[in-house]
Design a protein around this motif. Structure first.
Motif, mmCIF file in Angstrom:
data_model
loop_
_atom_site.group_PDB
_atom_site.id
_atom_site.type_symbol
_atom_site.label_atom_id
_atom_site.label_comp_id
_atom_site.label_asym_id
_atom_site.label_seq_id
_atom_site.Cartn_x
_atom_site.Cartn_y
_atom_site.Cartn_z
ATOM 1 N N GLY A 24 0.798 -1.223 0.000
ATOM 2 C CA GLY A 24 0.000 0.000 0.000
ATOM 3 C C GLY A 24 0.829 1.270 0.000
ATOM 4 O O GLY A 24 0.292 2.372 0.069
ATOM 5 N N LEU A 25 2.154 1.126 -0.093
ATOM 6 C CA LEU A 25 3.057 2.274 -0.004
ATOM 7 C C LEU A 25 3.571 2.685 -1.373
ATOM 8 O O LEU A 25 3.945 1.848 -2.190
ATOM 9 N N SER A 26 3.594 3.992 -1.606
ATOM 10 C CA SER A 26 4.130 4.543 -2.856
ATOM 11 C C SER A 26 5.162 5.618 -2.529
ATOM 12 O O SER A 26 5.234 6.117 -1.403
ATOM 13 N N MET A 27 5.960 5.975 -3.538
ATOM 14 C CA MET A 27 6.942 7.037 -3.380
ATOM 15 C C MET A 27 6.357 8.332 -3.944
ATOM 16 O O MET A 27 5.791 8.338 -5.034
ATOM 17 N N PHE A 28 6.490 9.403 -3.175
ATOM 18 C CA PHE A 28 6.032 10.724 -3.594
ATOM 19 C C PHE A 28 7.219 11.676 -3.676
ATOM 20 O O PHE A 28 8.229 11.477 -2.994
ATOM 21 N N ILE A 29 7.078 12.709 -4.506
ATOM 22 C CA ILE A 29 8.094 13.758 -4.582
ATOM 23 C C ILE A 29 7.452 15.078 -4.193
ATOM 24 O O ILE A 29 6.315 15.372 -4.571
ATOM 25 N N TYR A 30 8.164 15.846 -3.382
ATOM 26 C CA TYR A 30 7.624 17.078 -2.827
ATOM 27 C C TYR A 30 8.680 18.180 -2.947
ATOM 28 O O TYR A 30 9.874 17.934 -2.747
ATOM 29 N N GLU A 31 8.254 19.393 -3.302
ATOM 30 C CA GLU A 31 9.142 20.549 -3.369
ATOM 31 C C GLU A 31 8.834 21.510 -2.231
ATOM 32 O O GLU A 31 7.670 21.853 -1.993
#
Length: 373
Positions: free
Chosen positions: A28-35
């Motif tokens: 259920g885990l995904s990788m996100f990118i944040y600025e």
């Protein structure tokens, strides 16, 4: 909220978070990118750490932070984090070797300068024993680091080629081989070097005596910085977990057998014969643990099997280095093989004489103290 985030106030974050509602496992885990410029994340606290003060470790609070999925959904942990962690573990092995080197440099320089009882302390056996072991561990640790990096480079290069064209059957076979070697060597390189960085820094303090305990000397900082290496990106105990399957399925034994076929310089052949004797002890120990067919005993003795494996492989690597460059590694080969021999013999004796009934004495739970009526 997320804790223990290295350089947590950076401009770009990769964030592992749950993307699939109702899930509880890794799928259920995904990788996100944040600025950072989009807002929504604040640094709540900067940890006051024992060492590594040049890198802020932050506690972050996320509140309606805008982000995007990075890569495939549900692959955040099982694909991306695992890949990042393997790279990080190799990086920490390199970081550890750097501190091993500086701790050795500091101890050696002080021992050459400090006089006691009318002579330099480097002339005392107790001191030059520590210094020679520090150097031998450093050279062997650097050797397994470079060997691991070589395996990673080869399979990563083949992965890059695969993105441009289909690999030939031989290339696919080669990529699989070197990926397996990289996976097997990485926990050895990270675990052993991270432990030896702490030991070399500890010995550097001992060589300095009381001065080593004073903040104005570098040894204390090296010791504080080194302590995290065997903790972050997977403790040494987790490196053992990652490596032990390669012990029991014979992967390491196959690697060792192949390494034993490599020719060494004539003057190093007696040392190679001693390594071959170590391998016999190692095989006996592995067989004893496998034959017991006891999961708790297997897990309890895993660290000793791990150490034996690493010491034998590094002994063969340092012999190869000494064959190629005797002026650089000849002394370290003599010292390291004897050190490894001492450790392997001790671990083998412990394992061969181990009775699973003894586990009751090691379990963490202590009996309740009797109280007076």
């Amino acid at each position: 909220m997320k804790r223990f985030i290295t350089n947590g106030d950076s401009d770009i974050h990769l964030v592992l978070a749950r993307s699939e509602e109702g899930t509880r496992d890794a799928r259920g885990l995904s990788m996100f990118i944040y600025e950072k410029k989009t807002g929504g994340v604040t640094v709540r606290h900067i940890e006051n750490k024992l060492g590594i003060h040049g890198s802020p470790t932050c506690e972050l609070v996320f509140k309606n932070a805008k982000c995007e999925i990075c890569g495939d959904r549900q692959k955040g942990l099982i694909k991306y984090v695992m890949s990042l962690m393997n790279g990080a573990r190799l990086g920490i092995a390199a970081q550890s070797v750097g501190v091993e080197q500086e701790a050795y440099n500091e101890g050696l320089a002080y021992a050459k300068e400090r006089e006691q009882f009318g002579k330099k302390i480097i002339e005392f056996p107790a001191v030059y024993d520590m210094i020679s072991r520090s150097k031998a561990k450093l050279d062997a640790g650097r050797s397994i680091l470079y060997q691991t990096a070589r395996y990673v480079d080869i399979y990563k290069a083949l992965e890059d080629i695969k993105r441009e064209r289909a690999l030939t059957p031989d290339e696919r076979k080669e990529m699989k081989k070197y990926q397996r070697l990289a996976d097997a060597f990485t926990p050895l390189a990270k675990g052993m070097n991270s432990e030896w960085a702490t030991q070399n820094a500890y010995d550097a303090i001992s060589i300095h005596g009381g001065s080593g305990f004073i903040m104005e000397y570098k040894s204390q900082r090296l010791y504080r910085d080194a302590r995290i290496f065997s903790i972050y990106e997977g403790t040494t105990q987790l490196q053992v977990v990652a490596a032990i399957r390669y012990v029991t399925n014979g992967t390491y034994q196959g690697i060792i057998d192949e390494m034993l076929t490599t020719e060494v310089a004539e003057e190093l052949k007696p040392l190679k014969a001693r390594v071959a004797e170590m391998v016999k002890h190692y095989q006996e120990a592995v067989a004893k643990v496998k034959d017991a067919d006891n999961n708790e005993q297997h897990d309890f003795l895993a660290r000793r099997l791990y150490d034996m494996t690493a010491l034998i492989i590094m002994s063969l690597l340092i012999l190869d280095d000494a064959t190629r460059s005797p002026e650089l590694f000849g002394k370290s080969a003599q010292v390291f093989v004897r050190y490894a021999e001492e450790e392997v013999a001790g671990h083998c004796t412990y394992i061969k004489n181990f009775d699973p009934s003894l586990l009751q004495y090691f379990r963490a739970a202590e009996p309740k103290a009797e109280t007076e009526e």
